[in-house]
Motif scaffolding. Structure first.
Motif, PDB file in Angstrom:
ATOM      1  N   PRO A  73       0.833  -1.211   0.000  1.00 57.86           N
ATOM      2  CA  PRO A  73       0.000   0.000   0.000  1.00 57.86           C
ATOM      3  C   PRO A  73       0.864   1.256   0.000  1.00 57.86           C
ATOM      4  O   PRO A  73       2.008   1.242   0.461  1.00 57.86           O
ATOM      5  CB  PRO A  73      -0.803  -0.123   1.295  1.00 57.86           C
ATOM      6  CG  PRO A  73      -0.709  -1.565   1.683  1.00 57.86           C
ATOM      7  CD  PRO A  73       0.598  -2.057   1.171  1.00 57.86           C
ATOM      8  N   ALA A  74       0.327   2.311  -0.522  1.00 57.87           N
ATOM      9  CA  ALA A  74       1.050   3.575  -0.544  1.00 57.87           C
ATOM     10  C   ALA A  74       1.237   4.102   0.877  1.00 57.87           C
ATOM     11  O   ALA A  74       0.402   3.871   1.752  1.00 57.87           O
ATOM     12  CB  ALA A  74       0.296   4.596  -1.395  1.00 57.87           C
ATOM     13  N   VAL A  75       2.343   4.782   1.081  1.00 56.41           N
ATOM     14  CA  VAL A  75       2.608   5.401   2.383  1.00 56.41           C
ATOM     15  C   VAL A  75       1.723   6.634   2.521  1.00 56.41           C
ATOM     16  O   VAL A  75       1.660   7.477   1.625  1.00 56.41           O
ATOM     17  CB  VAL A  75       4.089   5.785   2.505  1.00 56.41           C
ATOM     18  CG1 VAL A  75       4.347   6.491   3.830  1.00 56.41           C
ATOM     19  CG2 VAL A  75       4.972   4.547   2.372  1.00 56.41           C
ATOM     20  N   THR A  76       1.018   6.735   3.641  1.00 57.64           N
ATOM     21  CA  THR A  76       0.076   7.838   3.869  1.00 57.64           C
ATOM     22  C   THR A  76       0.529   8.695   5.035  1.00 57.64           C
ATOM     23  O   THR A  76       1.492   8.378   5.736  1.00 57.64           O
ATOM     24  CB  THR A  76      -1.332   7.292   4.150  1.00 57.64           C
ATOM     25  OG1 THR A  76      -1.275   6.433   5.307  1.00 57.64           O
ATOM     26  CG2 THR A  76      -1.851   6.483   2.956  1.00 57.64           C
ATOM     27  N   GLN A  77      -0.173   9.788   5.258  1.00 54.73           N
ATOM     28  CA  GLN A  77       0.110  10.645   6.402  1.00 54.73           C
ATOM     29  C   GLN A  77      -0.181   9.889   7.696  1.00 54.73           C
ATOM     30  O   GLN A  77      -1.191   9.193   7.803  1.00 54.73           O
ATOM     31  CB  GLN A  77      -0.747  11.903   6.352  1.00 54.73           C
ATOM     32  CG  GLN A  77      -0.359  12.883   5.248  1.00 54.73           C
ATOM     33  CD  GLN A  77       0.993  13.512   5.495  1.00 54.73           C
ATOM     34  OE1 GLN A  77       1.911  13.318   4.702  1.00 54.73           O
ATOM     35  NE2 GLN A  77       1.127  14.244   6.572  1.00 54.73           N
TER      36      GLN A  77
END
Length: 417
Positions: free
Chosen positions: A377-381
């Motif tokens: 998964p994409a890295v998020t805040q």
């Protein structure tokens, strides 16, 4: 016969006895009251959060306000006189301090627990010799890496500085109030002697693995001119020795086509160059009045003069990224079955998504098993808003505004709680 011998009357003897009993009762009550005041005094003192202390102990540590038991006893003596309570001796106070299982917070231990245990006869010699071997191997390895540092290979050591408190003043009102925690995570480049400090307070971030991973990845991303990075640190679990940071580093290597090697010093012998940075900053902060965290940043920037002043980044909650959803590697333990080694001394992250490890610095690299090569998964805040501090801490900070200039009151008023 007693009355005749002493030459006194019955009334006098009876009153003497009654006065003595009353005096003894009053003395006992004052003694109990004095002990209860010591307990109340110690209970009211703010304690350091648990992540700053050893996880293997149940002892609580006071915030780093007092330098010694004698310093603490002097403040107790002053507080007792204000409350019209008879202050007890330093010996009695120290005994009560120990009975409550308290300690003064000392961020860096001067001696290694393993070495001290051996000297006290509580550790077998073969275990101590193994500990010394690991220490010597780590020292030799870090010297070798320093010599390898060049334009292509960056060698960095990193560590979290001891807890800062805000406000920081020489005022007795602060002794009984919890203060705002301020953190400084330092990365030091060994070849250029440049240091970068990431500073934040607890209203903007905690001390989870993602916070430290955010600092490390940001630092590496700003030095992409290098082809290889070697990171040295202690083996602190929530800072450096965890799968969250490993996944972040592996993801960085795959995206940038760079190689990162992470190496760990032996516990109890973790002196690094970034410790000198912390020492210089500590001297700069000595006897300084700190009202808000930004003042720490200003003083840290001036701690070392040109041509290499420290780079200090005052970050907020928008800076931190959440790396916990990355699942490129399941764990950092090198073994996969019972009996396999569990300790790791070095990890190498490769551009093709593989990892190698060492359980001794003198060993050869071995491939890490159980890696996932599926897309992550994409890295998020990590945070969408500022963090809330405890209600009691907010209340204490509001009360401390009486010793803080009015220009700084709005900072404490705007803290979420």
């Amino acid at each position: 016969m007693f009355l005749a011998t002493m030459g006194i009357g019955t009334w006098s003897a009876q009153n003497w006895v009654q006065d003595t009993d009353a005096t003894e009762r009053k003395t006992a009550l004052r003694h109990i009251e004095a002990h209860e005041f010591i307990r109340s005094f110690l209970n009211d003192l703010p304690k350091v959060p648990s992540h700053y202390c050893r996880s293997s102990t149940s002892k609580q540590y006071l915030e780093p306000v007092f330098q010694s038991i004698a310093d603490l006893h002097r403040e107790y003596h002053r507080a007792a006189e204000e409350k019209m309570v008879r202050p007890l001796s330093s010996k009695v106070f120290t005994e009560e301090f120990k009975q409550q299982n308290l300690g003064l917070y000392h961020p860096k231990k001067d001696q290694c627990d393993t070495c001290c245990s051996f000297k006290a006869g509580n550790l077998a010699e073969n275990e101590w010799q193994d500990h010394l071997l690991k220490k010597e191997e780590a020292c030799a390895e870090i010297v070798q890496d320093k010599n390898k540092a060049n334009d292509k290979t960056m060698v960095v050591c990193m560590d979290l500085q001891a807890l800062f408190l805000c406000p920081s003043l020489k005022a007795s009102a602060l002794y009984y109030k919890t203060k705002l925690a301020v953190h400084n995570f330092t990365l030091y480049e060994m070849s250029t002697q440049n240091a970068t400090c990431y500073v934040w307070h607890e209203g903007e971030g905690t001390l989870s693995a993602s916070e430290f991973a955010s600092c490390v990845i940001n630092f590496l991303s700003e030095h992409k001119e290098h082809e290889e990075y070697i990171l040295w640190s202690d083996g602190c679990g929530y800072q450096n020795h965890n799968s969250v940071l490993s996944n972040a580093l592996l993801n960085f290597c795959m995206e940038t086509k760079k190689v990162v090697t992470q190496k760990f010093l032996e516990e109890g012998h973790t002196q690094m160059e970034c410790d000198s940075v912390h020492s210089v900053i500590k001297r700069r902060l000595r006897n300084q009045k700190i009202y808000v965290p930004a003042e720490y940043v200003a003083l840290m920037k001036s701690a070392r003069s040109k041509p290499n002043p420290y780079e200090v980044k005052y970050v907020d909650h928008t800076f931190f990224q959440d790396f916990t959803n990355l699942r490129l590697c399941r764990s950092i333990c090198p073994g996969i079955k019972p009996g396999d080694p569990t300790d790791v001394r070095a990890i190498r992250y490769n551009i093709n998504g593989t990892m190698d490890f060492k359980t001794q610095h003198s060993d050869d690299w071995r491939p890490k098993q159980q890696l996932r090569h599926t897309s992550s998964p994409a890295v998020t805040q990590l945070y969408t808003n500022s963090l809330k501090i405890e209600e009691m801490k907010y209340k204490h900070l509001q009360e401390l505004k009486e010793v803080i200039p009015k220009d700084f009151h709005s900072f404490y008023d705007n803290l979420k709680h």
